[in-house]
Design a protein around this motif. Structure first.
Motif, mmCIF file in Angstrom:
data_model
loop_
_atom_site.group_PDB
_atom_site.id
_atom_site.type_symbol
_atom_site.label_atom_id
_atom_site.label_comp_id
_atom_site.label_asym_id
_atom_site.label_seq_id
_atom_site.Cartn_x
_atom_site.Cartn_y
_atom_site.Cartn_z
ATOM 1 N N LEU A 241 0.332 -2.726 9.698
ATOM 2 C CA LEU A 241 -0.166 -1.473 9.528
ATOM 3 C C LEU A 241 -0.879 -1.323 8.303
ATOM 4 O O LEU A 241 -0.493 -1.442 7.234
ATOM 5 C CB LEU A 241 0.919 -0.441 9.782
ATOM 6 N N THR A 242 -2.423 -0.676 8.213
ATOM 7 C CA THR A 242 -2.825 0.125 7.029
ATOM 8 C C THR A 242 -3.252 1.363 7.407
ATOM 9 O O THR A 242 -3.936 1.465 8.046
ATOM 10 C CB THR A 242 -3.997 -0.880 6.698
ATOM 11 N N LEU A 243 -2.516 2.161 6.742
ATOM 12 C CA LEU A 243 -2.466 3.697 7.008
ATOM 13 C C LEU A 243 -3.076 4.587 6.025
ATOM 14 O O LEU A 243 -2.385 4.141 4.943
ATOM 15 C CB LEU A 243 -1.032 4.046 7.567
ATOM 16 N N ASN A 244 -3.654 5.359 6.218
ATOM 17 C CA ASN A 244 -4.386 6.455 5.244
ATOM 18 C C ASN A 244 -4.399 7.546 5.960
ATOM 19 O O ASN A 244 -5.068 8.005 6.768
ATOM 20 C CB ASN A 244 -5.756 5.990 4.786
ATOM 21 N N VAL A 245 -3.239 8.507 5.510
ATOM 22 C CA VAL A 245 -2.923 9.862 6.370
ATOM 23 C C VAL A 245 -2.990 11.011 5.427
ATOM 24 O O VAL A 245 -2.527 10.717 4.360
ATOM 25 C CB VAL A 245 -1.648 9.823 6.826
ATOM 26 N N HIS A 246 -3.853 11.984 5.763
ATOM 27 C CA HIS A 246 -4.002 13.103 4.776
ATOM 28 C C HIS A 246 -4.157 14.503 5.234
ATOM 29 O O HIS A 246 -4.381 14.590 6.239
ATOM 30 C CB HIS A 246 -5.528 13.022 3.862
ATOM 31 N N SER A 247 -3.427 15.252 4.813
ATOM 32 C CA SER A 247 -3.461 16.655 5.208
ATOM 33 C C SER A 247 -3.869 17.579 4.048
ATOM 34 O O SER A 247 -3.095 17.729 2.997
ATOM 35 C CB SER A 247 -2.079 17.270 5.873
ATOM 36 N N ASP A 248 -4.874 18.547 4.346
ATOM 37 C CA ASP A 248 -5.074 19.608 3.135
ATOM 38 C C ASP A 248 -3.803 20.684 3.051
ATOM 39 O O ASP A 248 -3.645 20.810 2.068
ATOM 40 C CB ASP A 248 -6.379 20.370 3.526
ATOM 41 N N VAL A 249 -3.601 21.217 4.214
ATOM 42 C CA VAL A 249 -2.574 22.166 4.107
ATOM 43 C C VAL A 249 -1.535 21.834 5.211
ATOM 44 O O VAL A 249 -1.710 21.993 6.318
ATOM 45 C CB VAL A 249 -3.127 23.782 4.296
ATOM 46 N N GLY A 250 -0.420 21.764 4.732
ATOM 47 C CA GLY A 250 0.863 21.067 5.734
ATOM 48 C C GLY A 250 1.504 20.128 5.127
ATOM 49 O O GLY A 250 1.893 20.431 3.914
ATOM 50 N N LYS A 251 2.214 19.340 5.972
ATOM 51 C CA LYS A 251 3.064 18.204 5.554
ATOM 52 C C LYS A 251 2.670 16.954 6.110
ATOM 53 O O LYS A 251 2.103 17.020 7.335
ATOM 54 C CB LYS A 251 4.625 18.599 5.602
ATOM 55 N N VAL A 252 3.056 15.850 5.483
ATOM 56 C CA VAL A 252 3.061 14.664 6.143
ATOM 57 C C VAL A 252 4.535 13.800 6.058
ATOM 58 O O VAL A 252 5.077 13.664 4.937
ATOM 59 C CB VAL A 252 2.114 13.606 5.501
ATOM 60 N N TYR A 253 4.959 13.458 7.098
ATOM 61 C CA TYR A 253 6.171 12.929 7.321
ATOM 62 C C TYR A 253 6.104 11.476 8.074
ATOM 63 O O TYR A 253 5.469 11.526 9.317
ATOM 64 C CB TYR A 253 7.223 13.834 7.985
ATOM 65 N N MET A 254 6.526 10.360 7.461
ATOM 66 C CA MET A 254 6.444 9.073 8.189
ATOM 67 C C MET A 254 7.812 8.487 8.292
ATOM 68 O O MET A 254 8.615 8.418 7.190
ATOM 69 C CB MET A 254 5.682 8.435 7.398
ATOM 70 N N GLU A 255 8.342 8.052 9.259
ATOM 71 C CA GLU A 255 9.627 7.480 9.397
ATOM 72 C C GLU A 255 9.377 5.886 10.069
ATOM 73 O O GLU A 255 8.861 5.919 11.070
ATOM 74 C CB GLU A 255 10.439 7.913 10.303
ATOM 75 N N ALA A 256 9.734 4.917 9.214
ATOM 76 C CA ALA A 256 9.325 3.517 9.541
ATOM 77 C C ALA A 256 10.470 2.891 9.943
ATOM 78 O O ALA A 256 11.659 2.770 9.158
ATOM 79 C CB ALA A 256 8.602 2.646 8.614
ATOM 80 N N GLY A 257 10.650 2.420 11.412
ATOM 81 C CA GLY A 257 11.750 1.938 11.858
ATOM 82 C C GLY A 257 11.832 0.260 11.740
ATOM 83 O O GLY A 257 10.892 -0.263 11.004
ATOM 84 N N SER A 258 12.931 -0.202 12.311
ATOM 85 C CA SER A 258 13.084 -1.809 12.073
ATOM 86 C C SER A 258 11.817 -2.437 12.601
ATOM 87 O O SER A 258 11.212 -2.058 13.714
ATOM 88 C CB SER A 258 14.400 -2.019 12.957
#
Length: 361
Positions: free
Chosen positions: A180-197
């Protein structure tokens, strides 16, 4: 001197009746004065400038009422759109996801043949001037060099965004089979990532302008490249638990106005070193828990422009501005630079084993 108009007798100035014939001579002087005074008063006229003021006031109030009604969130919104990209025939996924408003949740638990699935929903209400489709979800994808490249945007279509009452949720489900190559953006809000096994991260950037960011690396996550988690105004949360780091990796945690919160549990060794840089301009930097053991060592350097450094440590040594575990350096090391302009730094660090492991050269 007055004369009686009936008999012609000469009269005094202040008499009302003729003393000769008894005829009424004239009204009393005071009555004449009142009559003259009343007749000399100018007529009362309304100020002509007062009428336009009333008209303008009525127009302004009417316009205000119309604007309040027009911009009121009266239209109910129930938006949902899904996009799936597959099959999982490629080795890499490059995702660029940008939302101008909305909470973004990233999970690496997608099963089946698809590489990525994105669900965007919106609930709430908008005003009567809003578009029939208040949220636009656009996705573009292509393949190159064994990589699935995906660009996605979520944007509000309201021309009066402050008048709407929208709750936008973006759920991203990723198949852990791909690097994975991830680029994630929110102007107003939140960003949550949970990376599993077994999730493999080659590069990661999570950003919010106004809101919180949260990165949770669970046991078995494989990290191959640098990580960046930031917000301009909000809180940065980071946690890792028994992560497999395959090379020398840098983790940057930044909050402009807010705080950085960290939990690190790493008692199993990894192949490389981890450099953690945590910074706030205004706000605290908190290492709420660090638990290391065996051949995992740590050194923590702290500095604050205006604030204090508080340290709680076990089997660490040094001054508050620089502490290190009793086994530092070791086979795999966690180096931390913690910095804040205005705020405190709070550390709780534990090296679990009392006996120092042998240093491998």
């Amino acid at each position: 001197m007055p004369y009686c108009q009936k008999c012609g007798a000469k009269l005094a100035d202040d008499v009302q009746y003729c003393y000769n014939c008894g005829a009424l001579v004239a009204a009393p002087t005071t009555q004449l004065q009142r009559t003259c005074e009343n007749s000399s008063r100018p007529p009362i006229h309304k100020n002509p400038r007062f009428i336009p003021v009333i008209v303008i006031t009525i127009i302004a109030l009417s316009a205000l009422v119309i604007a309040v009604v027009a911009l009121a969130p009266l239209n109910t919104v129930n938006f949902n759109e899904q996009n799936q990209i597959g099959p999982v025939g490629l080795n890499k996924l490059n995702l660029d996801f940008h939302a101008d408003v909305g909470d973004i949740y990233i999970y690496t638990n997608l099963t089946g043949d698809d590489m990525i699935q994105m669900d965007v929903s919106a609930t709430g209400s908008t005003n009567i001037f809003s578009s029939d489709q208040p949220v636009k979800f656009n996705v573009q994808n292509s393949t190159a060099n064994d990589t699935q490249m995906v660009t996605a945007t979520v944007s509000s279509q309201n021309i009066f965004p402050l008048s709407e009452n929208l709750h936008v949720i973006c759920n991203i489900y990723i198949n852990p089979k791909a690097d994975l190559t991830l680029n994630v953006h929110s102007d107003v809000g939140k960003v949550y990532m949970e990376a599993g096994s077994d999730t493999k991260i080659s590069s990661l950037t999570l950003e919010v302008t106004t809101g919180n960011t949260n990165l949770n690396l669970q046991k078995g996550t494989i990290v191959k490249g640098d990580l960046r988690v930031s917000t301009v105004t909000g809180i940065v949360w980071f946690s890792m638990d028994q992560v497999d780091i395959n090379k020398n990796v840098t983790l940057n945690l930044n909050s402009g106005v807010g705080s950085v919160e960290m939990i690190i549990n790493q008692t199993q060794t990894f192949n490389g070193n981890l450099q953690v840089n945590a910074h706030t301009s205004t706000g605290n930097v908190n290492l709420n828990q660090m638990l290391i053991d065996n051949e995992v060592a740590a050194r923590i350097q702290s500095s604050t422009g205006l604030g204090e450094i508080h340290v709680s440590m076990q089997n660490f040594n040094g001054l508050p501005s620089q502490i290190q575990s009793n086994n530092f350096p070791s086979k795999c090391n966690i180096n931390m630079n913690l910095d804040t302009g205005v705020g405190n730094i709070n550390l709780k660090a534990t090296y679990q084993t009392l006996i120092e492991p042998a240093l491998r050269v």
